[in-house]
Scaffold this active site. Structure first.
Site, mmCIF file in Angstrom:
data_model
loop_
_atom_site.group_PDB
_atom_site.id
_atom_site.type_symbol
_atom_site.label_atom_id
_atom_site.label_comp_id
_atom_site.label_asym_id
_atom_site.label_seq_id
_atom_site.Cartn_x
_atom_site.Cartn_y
_atom_site.Cartn_z
ATOM 1 N N GLU A 103 -15.295 -10.871 6.367
ATOM 2 C CA GLU A 103 -14.722 -9.573 6.512
ATOM 3 C C GLU A 103 -15.839 -8.804 7.320
ATOM 4 O O GLU A 103 -16.725 -8.319 6.953
ATOM 5 C CB GLU A 103 -14.393 -8.346 5.281
ATOM 6 C CG GLU A 103 -13.335 -8.968 4.579
ATOM 7 C CD GLU A 103 -13.180 -7.893 3.511
ATOM 8 O OE1 GLU A 103 -12.799 -5.955 4.336
ATOM 9 O OE2 GLU A 103 -12.182 -7.778 2.412
ATOM 10 N N LYS A 108 -1.392 0.418 0.931
ATOM 11 C CA LYS A 108 -2.673 0.452 1.138
ATOM 12 C C LYS A 108 -2.850 1.868 0.374
ATOM 13 O O LYS A 108 -3.034 2.648 1.291
ATOM 14 C CB LYS A 108 -3.977 -0.195 2.058
ATOM 15 C CG LYS A 108 -4.152 -1.881 2.144
ATOM 16 C CD LYS A 108 -4.935 -2.323 2.419
ATOM 17 C CE LYS A 108 -6.696 -2.320 1.594
ATOM 18 N NZ LYS A 108 -7.422 -3.004 2.227
ATOM 19 N N GLU A 120 -7.422 2.472 6.179
ATOM 20 C CA GLU A 120 -7.094 1.620 4.711
ATOM 21 C C GLU A 120 -5.763 1.358 5.607
ATOM 22 O O GLU A 120 -5.985 -0.288 5.431
ATOM 23 C CB GLU A 120 -7.245 2.608 3.850
ATOM 24 C CG GLU A 120 -8.894 2.720 2.814
ATOM 25 C CD GLU A 120 -9.542 1.345 3.242
ATOM 26 O OE1 GLU A 120 -8.929 -0.023 3.127
ATOM 27 O OE2 GLU A 120 -10.316 1.356 4.040
#
Length: 493
Positions: free
Chosen positions: A277, A334, A340
């Site tokens: 990521e 999320k 986020e």
């Protein structure tokens, strides 16, 4: 398979239209192969995502070659069948105890989530859990290696052990020291388990998966004005590692080399790294500094270009680490701060949030306006703040200098020129001619590619001398640098 040398022998005998199609195909194949290391994360903490088939079609319209799922969604795995896209799947953290204690559970998991789809669905990697070492649950942590081994054994039993790798994903919190990069050191807490994971990676040829985020590094160090360009791959003075005297010109390379140093320090020099990521949010809450669309676009665009050049990092030169960009879509459910829910490159309606050079076709959706100010940085500072002309009245621009191209100065280091390439190509100019198969790819040197990219940006901004400064590494020239089939835009006297 059509081989390049076979096509070149008979190309002259083919009709022009056929030859053109073959050449276009070979160029596209070259470009795709040259960026097989670019992947994307497909999170599903949302209630508005498009159907899996639509997502698969979207991915095929991009240069993205790999996709990471945070589980093993059967519909998504099936939708990706026969696309050639590499699929990185994962087990749930909650399944780790059963996977560790019951080999049959692991066999059933592999049969259910892998065997029935492979090889039509190109599953390449399995993560046993996600960020388990960071959660602090010692019971779960101690069962991680046995769970990985049972998944590996299950793959071996169906002759997939050498084709599909097994790993687990970590955060950068696994390092207690990351600056300077040469001092990278792993946390000794749960060091016995981490050593077991690394021994597993080493024995099975599987990668060490890590999540470096320059965005979070910037958020924790906003007082130094050079931190933002350092994190965005933009021109900056760099940071010198006092131990090695290596000058780092971007945070991404520094973070990866810190991991590389930690691996080397524990004796695992042969364990490769994969970036599971990394990303940058395009908006956030009012107190989330740096979270805006301009920074997100700049980071991802420059990251993609940096990977495409295959320049690597100082400790891992001349190759690109497989990198999964976070994320394909926003995840509207999320929890946490606003950022986020704002990492997506694409919207759930399949339109684009911002263009980062991954689409095979020109996006038809306008770029989303910035949600906040951007700290000024970089060598180009046009008066309007953007390459796009202002819609309101503006002062007359200086008359462009005729016979002017922008070229690197003599003696500039490849490292600095690479930063110039990343910066220029991240501003939306067409850098495809310096990609593999492009008219200006040869000679494949940093200096040649920098000359092309710097000149393209210079031309797009109206050939003002200040736009050829590039932190005092560029200079206007009256000599046309075009050669063979490579044309440098400019204006002769």
């Amino acid at each position: 398979m059509l081989r390049k040398r076979d096509s070149s022998v008979s190309m002259a005998t083919l009709p022009c239209s056929v030859a053109f199609v073959i050449l276009a195909f070979l160029q596209a194949l070259n470009i795709a192969n040259s960026q097989s290391f670019v992947g994307v994360n497909y999170g599903q903490v949302a209630d508005n995502l498009p159907p899996p088939a639509a997502t698969a079609k979207l991915l095929q319209s991009t240069y993205i070659q790999k996709v990471r799922l945070y589980g093993s969604d059967p519909e998504m795995i099936k939708a990706l069948a026969n696309t050639g896209i590499g699929i990185f799947i994962g087990t749930a953290n909650g399944d780790i105890p059963a996977l560790a204690s019951d080999p049959n559970f692991a066999k059933n998991w592999v049969n259910t989530n892998v065997v029935q789809y492979y090889p039509s669905s190109n599953i390449i990697l399995i993560s046993v859990g996600n960020e388990v070492m960071t959660f602090g649950d010692r019971n779960l942590i101690t069962q991680l290696v046995p769970a990985m081994q049972n998944i590996q054994n299950a793959l071996n039993e169906v002759s997939l052990g050498g084709k599909i790798k097994v790993t687990t994903v970590h955060t950068m919190a696994l390092l207690t020291v990351s600056d300077p990069p040469s001092a990278g050191t792993f946390d000794q807490n749960n060091g016995d388990v981490l050593k077991g994971i690394l021994e597993f990676n080493n024995a099975n040829g599987s990668p060490f998966a890590i999540n470096p985020y320059p965005y979070f590094a910037y958020r924790g160090d906003t007082n130094r004005p050079e931190t933002l360009p350092f994190c965005l791959f933009e021109p900056n003075s760099g940071r010198v590692d006092a131990n090695t005297k290596i000058k780092y010109l971007n945070m991404f390379d520094a973070q990866l080399d810190a991991v590389r140093s930690a691996l080397n320090g524990w004796g695992f020099r042969n364990v490769e790294i994969v970036v599971a990521e990394t990303g940058w949010p395009y908006k956030g809450d009012p107190n989330e500094v740096g979270a805006n669309v301009d920074n997100a676009r700049t980071f991802i665009s420059n990251l993609v270009h940096h990977l495409r050049t295959q320049v690597g990092t100082p400790l891992m030169p001349n190759k690109s680490v497989d990198t999964y960009i976070f994320a394909l879509y926003d995840e509207n459910l999320k929890p946490g701060p606003g950022s986020e829910r704002a990492f997506g490159i694409f919207k759930p309606d399949l339109s684009i949030n911002y263009d980062v050079g991954l689409s095979r076709v020109t996006p038809s959706v306008p770029v989303t306006p910035s949600s906040g100010p951007v700290t000024p940085s970089g060598p180009v500072t046009p008066s309007s703040g953007s390459v796009t002309p202002s819609s309101g009245p503006a002062a007359p621009s200086p008359k462009p200098i005729k016979g002017s191209w922008c070229l690197p100065k003599q003696g500039v280091s490849d490292a600095q020129l690479q930063i110039n390439i990343d910066y220029a190509c991240g501003k939306g100019i067409d850098c495809s001619p310096i990609q593999p198969g492009g008219a200006c790819f040869e000679p494949a040197t940093v200096a040649s590619h920098a000359a092309y990219a710097m000149n393209m940006l210079y031309q797009s901004l109206g050939r003002n001398p200040r736009d050829c400064d590039f932190s005092q590494t560029g200079t206007p020239s009256s000599n046309n640098p075009s050669y063979n089939g490579c044309s440098y835009p400019g204006e002769s006297t």
